[in-house]
Structures are given as C-alpha cells and as structure tokens.
Design an enzyme around this catalytic site. Structure first.
Site, PDB file in Angstrom:
ATOM      1  N   GLN A  50       0.949   7.732  -1.009  1.00 46.30           N
ATOM      2  CA  GLN A  50       1.894   6.995  -0.178  1.00 46.30           C
ATOM      3  C   GLN A  50       1.558   7.125   1.298  1.00 46.30           C
ATOM      4  O   GLN A  50       1.313   8.234   1.788  1.00 46.30           O
ATOM      5  CB  GLN A  50       3.309   7.554  -0.422  1.00 46.30           C
ATOM      6  CG  GLN A  50       4.419   6.768   0.262  1.00 46.30           C
ATOM      7  CD  GLN A  50       5.775   7.447   0.079  1.00 46.30           C
ATOM      8  OE1 GLN A  50       5.922   8.643   0.311  1.00 46.30           O
ATOM      9  NE2 GLN A  50       6.767   6.688  -0.343  1.00 46.30           N
ATOM     10  N   GLY A  51       1.530   5.992   1.979  1.00 45.03           N
ATOM     11  CA  GLY A  51       1.312   6.002   3.421  1.00 45.03           C
ATOM     12  C   GLY A  51       2.529   5.441   4.134  1.00 45.03           C
ATOM     13  O   GLY A  51       2.539   4.278   4.545  1.00 45.03           O
ATOM     14  N   SER A  91       0.368  13.095   0.332  1.00 50.10           N
ATOM     15  CA  SER A  91       0.011  14.033  -0.727  1.00 50.10           C
ATOM     16  C   SER A  91      -0.707  13.297  -1.847  1.00 50.10           C
ATOM     17  O   SER A  91      -0.550  12.097  -2.026  1.00 50.10           O
ATOM     18  CB  SER A  91       1.229  14.802  -1.244  1.00 50.10           C
ATOM     19  OG  SER A  91       2.365  14.037  -1.181  1.00 50.10           O
ATOM     20  N   GLU A 145      16.666   4.242 -14.109  1.00 46.33           N
ATOM     21  CA  GLU A 145      16.324   5.532 -14.701  1.00 46.33           C
ATOM     22  C   GLU A 145      17.347   6.605 -14.347  1.00 46.33           C
ATOM     23  O   GLU A 145      17.120   7.781 -14.577  1.00 46.33           O
ATOM     24  CB  GLU A 145      14.915   5.982 -14.293  1.00 46.33           C
ATOM     25  CG  GLU A 145      14.223   6.667 -15.453  1.00 46.33           C
ATOM     26  CD  GLU A 145      13.029   7.515 -15.063  1.00 46.33           C
ATOM     27  OE1 GLU A 145      12.682   8.392 -15.867  1.00 46.33           O
ATOM     28  OE2 GLU A 145      12.452   7.317 -13.998  1.00 46.33           O
ATOM     29  N   GLU A 182      19.153  16.910   6.162  1.00 48.35           N
ATOM     30  CA  GLU A 182      20.101  16.325   7.122  1.00 48.35           C
ATOM     31  C   GLU A 182      20.270  14.826   6.872  1.00 48.35           C
ATOM     32  O   GLU A 182      21.377  14.288   6.914  1.00 48.35           O
ATOM     33  CB  GLU A 182      19.622  16.573   8.553  1.00 48.35           C
ATOM     34  CG  GLU A 182      19.687  18.033   8.986  1.00 48.35           C
ATOM     35  CD  GLU A 182      18.663  18.934   8.286  1.00 48.35           C
ATOM     36  OE1 GLU A 182      17.571  18.441   7.920  1.00 48.35           O
ATOM     37  OE2 GLU A 182      18.964  20.116   8.087  1.00 48.35           O
TER      38      GLU A 182
END
Lengths: 363, 418
Positions: free
Chosen positions: B140-141, B175, B262, B389
């Site tokens: 993911q970017g 990641s 889901e 937060e």
C-alpha cells in the site's frame, strides 16, 4: 437460547422502560432517597403487576419460569433509571440462594411470595466492621436459634424474609428468619448511595429454619448477584454516557460545543469502548448463568469487575464533562457516581473479583 | 490447570441456521481431507523463514484452488459470497483444525473490495483473478511524510501523459514491499480541486516486462532493529489510465471502501492468539515462582478478562448476525481496534515487569525474546491503520454523533498502513 436478544426480551425491556418513566422518574427516585428505607411498596406492587418479580421463579412455585438472561434485561433498565428498591436483594441474592439449596420445603414456602410481590427478601452474611470476605463470621445457630449480627444487609429494613448465613466453610448454615420476630433489632445504616439502602441486623436467640448447609450456597448466589449487578451497572453506564454526549453537544464554550474538542470526544469514546466490553461481558455472563452454569464461577467475577470499572469511569467522566454543574446536588450526575462506586465495591472490589477469578481459572 | 478457552463453548451461545451448520460441516470435512501436516500448529510469524514461507505459499495455493481465498467477495468475481457469520465459521474451523487460514492480504481485504465497489467490469476481470491466484501481491502506498493521519493532504503527483499517468513523489510506511509486485496508491491528479476531490486511486505494477517502473523502496529500520517497511519513491513511474479505479479524481471515495460484508469474520477467533499468549505468560510467571504473588495474580486476571471480553464481544456480534440482525451498536472496527491494540500494548508492559531483570537483556545481534518484541512492536499497533486518537475521533463522531472539530471539518482523517 442464544446470546442474541430475542424479540420477547426486547419487548420486556421496552415495557419496563415505559413503566420506569411513568412510575419512577428521577423526581420520585429523589423523594424515595430522602426516606430511611428508600422503599415504596406501591412500586414493588407495580413490578409484580408488570411480571418482573416472578420472571425467574420456576413455574412450580408460581413463577414464569424464565431465568437470569431475562432478569438481566430488567436490571439493566432499572440501573439506567436508578430505581431504588429491593430488586437486587430479593431477585439477585435471596432468590438464587433459595434456588441453590435443595430444600424443597423452603422453596415451596418462600418462592411464591417472592413471585407475587408479597415477600421482600434479603440475605445477611457480612460481619459488622469487617471486609467482604467475612461471611458467616459474626452469626451462629444453636438449638435452632440464630444469634449474632450482620451489617451491610441490602434493604434490611424493608425485608419480610431474611436468609442469614451463620458460620463458615462446610459448617456454614443458611437459615430463614422472620425479621419482625422478637429478638431481632434492625438499624438503618445511612448510605453514601441513598438509592441503595442498607441495614444492620442483630439477632438474639431468634427462632430460625435451616434451608441449606455449606458456604458454596452463598458463593453461588453471589455469582448470580454479580451477574445481575453487572447488568444493572451496564444500564447505569449507558445512562451516564447518554447524559455526557447530550450535554457535550449543546454546552458551548469558546464559541463551539465542548463535544467538538478532542479532550471531551476522547473521554466519551473511551467510555463507549469500556461500556461495549462491559455489555458483552454482562450479556455473556447472563447467558452462561442460564445455559452453561459450569462457566458461571469464572464469568461472574469477571463480568462484575469489568462492568464495575466501566460504570465508574462513565459516571466519573460524566461529572467531569458536566463541569461545575455536575458537582451539584441538584444535578443527577452525583447519584450515578455514588451508585457506580458503591456497586463496584459491592460483594468485593475489582481487585477482590480479580483474585477470585485468578483462583477459578486455575492460576 | 486449563490451557485455554474453547472457541465456542458447548452449548453454543449462537443459534446457527441449518445452512450455516451445513457450511461448517463442509469446511470441516474439507480440512480433514486436505489440511497438510506441515501446517498443523503453525502460527504465521511476522517474517517467516524461507522454508516456512514456501510451505505457506503452497498452502495458500491449495486454498485458492479449493475456493477458500477471497471468500467474502461475490461469487461472480471468484469469491464465495460468504456472510460475516460464514467467514466466522470458516475461521473457527481452521482454528479447530489448528492450521492457519491464509488470505491474500491487502489484495483480498482492501484492493479487491475497492475494485468490486468502484471499478469497471473490464478492470474487475483484469485485476481480481490475479489477487485470488496470488499472482498479484499488493503493498500500500497511502501515507506520506507530510500526510499521516491527515491522509488527504497527500502530495504525490499523477500527471496525465496520453493514456498513462506519470507518478512522482514519496510514500512511506510501505509494509510488505519486499514481496509485493503491485502497489495500490493514492496520487493527486488535480492540484486545483478541493483537498479530497483531486485524488486518484491507482494500481501500479512495480516492474513492467521485467524492467523497473521507477519505484524505489528504501527500507526503514524499525525500533525492533528489523526493516519491515520502507520509504517508497516514485520517479516518472508509469501506470495505464486503465489502472485508475473509480475514475480520475475520485480516489478518496474508493480508498474509503471497507469490506462491510465481512463484519463478524474474525469476531469469534480473534481472541485465540491472545489467549495462547496469556497462557504463555502464566507459564513463564509460574516458572519464576511468582504465581502466588497477589499483585501478579490480579494483573494476570485483568489480562484474562480483557481477552475474554474480546471473545464475548465477538460471540455477541455473531449471535446477532446469525439471528438475522445487523449487530448495530455492538462494536465496529474502531472500538474493536482500540480494545485489542491497547490491551496487547499493556500486556507486554506487564509481562516485562513480571519477568524482571532477565527482560533487560537481549540476545546477540539485538535478538529480542517474545515479550521484548511485543513491547516494541505493539507500539505500532496504536499508530497504523488510523492512530488510537483518530479511532477515538471516529467513534465520537460517527457512533456518538459528537460534532466535528470546526478547525478540521470537513476533513476526514484516515489511517496509515500496517
């Protein structure tokens, strides 16, 4: 029966909620608070007519034959309304204690009165001036007569039937006593939470009827009481969160609602997270009490502790979010705060429940 | 001493429909016949060694061929159209068989649902099957150095060049970059539009015909000492316009897609790993002769309670879903994440305290033991995927209805990535 709320249970809740709004609004709660017994026989009759008192009494004793799951919904609603009255004493403690014994005669004698509202019952087990682990230490039975004292007796002034625990361990006996009999002295104990009255009872050679033997009977009753108290606390916590959120939406400071500040938002969000956990724990505990009693000794202290913490936080933050007005006698926030702290402590504080839990999961 | 709690006690607190019970039997039978011995008892580590990685890949392919990948996707797109209750059943049965239920990761959970909700049929046909087969492995970017919680402040540019987008800019916290061959990313395609309006959602191949596509990953060493994610630089990276999902400048809406169907999926099994970890701590505490200490017992009972509450919330949700209701008011992604992420953080802190001086010493090459790694890794769990937060803001605004902060409205904060 599953964990899912049934349509019948939803209907029960709605009925109780409507009745509470009509018959026991906060103004009436405050009137009762100001009396020494905080007991209104008319409200108790009302609960009987509503079909609440006989819900969890088995059918052969004049009850409706439902169980703890249904009762938990009632406690939840009554907790939200801060209803004073001997619900916890009669249905949370005395009823499960009678059901825990195998004494058919005692059940046949006392359960129909509980079911039809003619008997307010309570349990006396704590020694005056001692801790939550003092069960039976200050009372004894000799020759069929009860002697000694108990304090912190829920609704002790309004009870028609007292189940007293005398002695400890295997030699503990549970006896039924008529609190109006000669030799019984009742003294109201002024309470921090004025919606939950307590009394000190003194017995001087009072005739009594044995209904069971062994400390495990009280333990089992206290487990059920803990489950129902957890449900009551969930109701109270939800009421506190509702008050906090409603106020935070309308109270303006610095030209904007205080609920738009993260400091206030996050408090409310944290209360919701804890409340959600407490609600699930209370619901699961009520399910286990009814459907999987083998799990009750673990889930009862667990749910009681989790709900106690959630309620206290909700009530404490509710005072904080209301600011100065939340600290006044006039505002209801303190009533919930007092109910929350004392309920958290009732039958043992959070640490005590955790120590019990540790023992029971085999640590 | 008990060693854990059952997945679901008997009697069951959930009334499953006959169809759901039939599905459970089907999964159970399939696993009995097909679960390989080499997968039994495997807890997938954060970074599996090559041999285990290969075994996991084989198991993943077996699952894909049998139709047990992307199960919540609709049947027409290669999934099984499973409900949350059925996914929960599947997870329970995999747990019962003691084999990992593998998924296609971000491709299955994030990219697929976004494609299904927003892409053209042609794009669905092109991008969904390779996710199921494992041919496309996505990272993911989204986050950028200047766009974390305020994701919509992203600056990476996507400029039209004929039928292609040319991408330049920097992403961060990517990641899984080391095994990915695709990256799904958000780029600003219209700098003149309002903050949330000029963003596009693009699927970018990391190589094109075996040649680099202008994407450079620079690993970032985490506080554990290992590099698990990277900075990601785009330099004249090219993606066909056909790889833009949901149309140009419409990427914010696409990125906000979640796999609603889901709900419930992990609800009844999420506690299992935490329960294993709890009993591991009990064992270690016992070995050190600390189990009779009252303070220790209270802390352990607290931890047990937290894990049980996770189990109860899951059972309650699935019981409601199985009864045909929405489970409204019974928790959502935000409250659940707050609960487990803050629990495991606290548990690691307690475990360190209980283990005492030993916990101060690491192995050669900064090799961490279980609790040291937990202490460090769990700090990230209240950051990725929306900080604790941001989660509280979401709960306060969307569940409780509290007003937005006028200074940031109408911006909607979103998460970084895992």
């Amino acid at each position: 029966m599953s964990l899912a709320v049934t349509a019948e249970q939803q209907e029960l809740r709605a009925t109780v909620r409507r009745w509470l709004a009509d018959s026991a609004p906060m103004a009436r709660v405050r009137e009762l608070m100001a009396t020494p017994t905080a007991f209104d026989p008319a409200l108790w009759r009302g609960l009987a007519e509503l079909g609440v008192l006989d819900l969890a009494v088995p059918e052969q004793y004049g009850g409706a034959g439902y169980g703890v799951q249904e009762l938990a919904h009632v406690f939840d609603e009554c907790g939200a309304a801060l209803l004073p009255g001997p619900l916890l004493a009669t249905l949370g403690l005395a009823l499960p204690l009678l059901l825990a014994t195998d004494d058919e005669r005692a059940r046949a004698r006392h359960l129909p009165g509980i079911a039809d509202g003619s008997t307010v019952a309570t349990v006396a087990w704590l020694a005056p001036g001692a801790g939550w682990d003092s069960a039976g230490r200050s009372m004894g039975v000799t020759g069929g007569k009860l002697s000694g004292s108990a304090s912190t007796v829920l609704d002790g002034m309004s009870a028609d039937l007292v189940l007293a625990v005398a002695g400890t361990g295997d030699s503990a006996v549970v006896v039924a006593v008529d609190p109006t009999a000669p030799g019984v002295t009742r003294t109201a104990q002024p309470t921090l939470d004025q919606t939950r009255p307590l009394a000190q009872l003194h017995f001087d050679d009072v005739p009594c009827t044995p209904v069971g033997t062994g400390a495990h009977l009280l333990e089992r009753a206290l487990d059920t009481a803990g489950v129902l108290l957890a449900a009551e606390m969930v109701g109270g916590a939800q009421a506190c969160l509702d008050m906090s959120v409603a106020y935070a939406k309308v109270r303006q400071q610095f030209g904007r609602p205080i609920g738009s500040f993260q400091a206030v938002k996050h408090k409310c969000a944290e209360v919701l997270v804890e409340l959600e956990g407490a609600r699930a724990a209370a619901a699961y505990a009520a399910w286990a009490a009814a459907e999987n009693p083998a799990e009750l000794p673990v889930v009862a202290p667990l749910a009681k502790a989790v709900a106690g913490e959630a309620y206290f936080r909700a009530a404490a933050d509710n005072v904080q979010i209301h600011g100065g007005i939340g600290f006044t006698w006039e505002h209801d926030a303190h009533l919930y705060f007092k109910r929350a702290k004392t309920s958290l402590m009732l039958f043992g504080d959070t640490g005590a429940h955790r120590r019990t839990l540790a023992d029971r999961i085999g640590l | 001493m008990s060693t854990g709690t059952p997945i679901a006690p008997a009697p069951s607190p959930i009334d499953y429909s006959p169809a759901a019970q039939e599905f459970r039997a089907e999964v159970r039978d399939w696993l009995a016949a097909n679960a390989p011995d080499e997968m039994r008892g495997v807890q997938v580590p954060r970074e599996p060694a090559p041999e285990l990685a290969a075994a996991l890949a084989r198991w993943a392919d077996t699952l894909a061929e049998a139709g047990y990948m992307c199960v919540a996707w609709p049947r027409e797109y290669g999934g099984r159209g499973l409900s949350g209750v059925e996914v929960a059943i599947m997870n329970e049965e995999f747990a019962r068989a003691d084999v990992p239920r593998l998924t296609r990761g971000m491709g299955e959970g994030l990219v697929g649902p976004a494609i299904i909700a927003h892409a053209t049929e042609e794009q669905k046909a092109r991008f969904l099957p390779p996710i199921i087969s494992g041919e496309h492995d996505y990272c993911q970017g989204f986050s950028e150095p200047e766009a974390g919680s305020d994701l919509a402040g992203l600056r990476t540019r996507g400029v039209l060049d004929g039928d292609h987008l040319v991408i330049n800019g920097q992403k961060v916290w990517t990641s899984g970059f080391f095994k990915a061959n695709m990256i799904f990313t958000l780029v600003r395609t219209n700098p003149d539009a309002a903050k949330h309006r000029g963003i596009s959602y693009v699927l970018v191949p990391i190589t094109v015909d075996g040649e680099p596509n202008g994407i450079e990953f620079r690993p970032i060493t985490r506080m554990t000492g290992l590099a698990h994610f990277s900075e990601t630089f785009f330099t004249d990276t090219r993606a066909p316009l056909d790889n833009v999902i949901g149309g140009l400048d419409n990427g914010w809406r696409v990125a906000m897609t979640t796999l609603g169907s889901e709900r419930g999926g992990r609800a009844t099994t999420q506690h299992l790993g935490f329960m294993r970890q709890f009993w591991r701590l009990v064992r270690e505490v016992r070995e050190r002769g600390l189990i009779d200490d009252v303070r220790v017992r209270e802390q352990l009972a607290w931890a047990y309670s937290q894990v049980e509450v996770l189990r109860y919330t899951g059972l309650q949700l699935v019981a409601e879903l199985a009864a045909g209701r929405s489970g409204a008011g019974l928790g959502n992604g935000s409250t659940t994440k707050i609960r487990w992420s803050e629990y495991e953080r606290r548990l690691a802190e307690i475990a360190m305290d209980l283990l005492g001086p030993d916990a101060l010493v690491v192995g050669p090459g900064y090799e961490l033991d279980h609790w040291q790694e937990e202490l460090l890794v769990t700090r990230s769990h209240t950051i990725w995927g929306g900080t604790a937060e941001v989660q509280r803001n979401i709960v306060a605004e969307r569940v409780l209805g509290l007003p937005k902060d006028p200074a940031v409205a109408p911006a909607r904060a979103a998460g970084g990535e895992r």
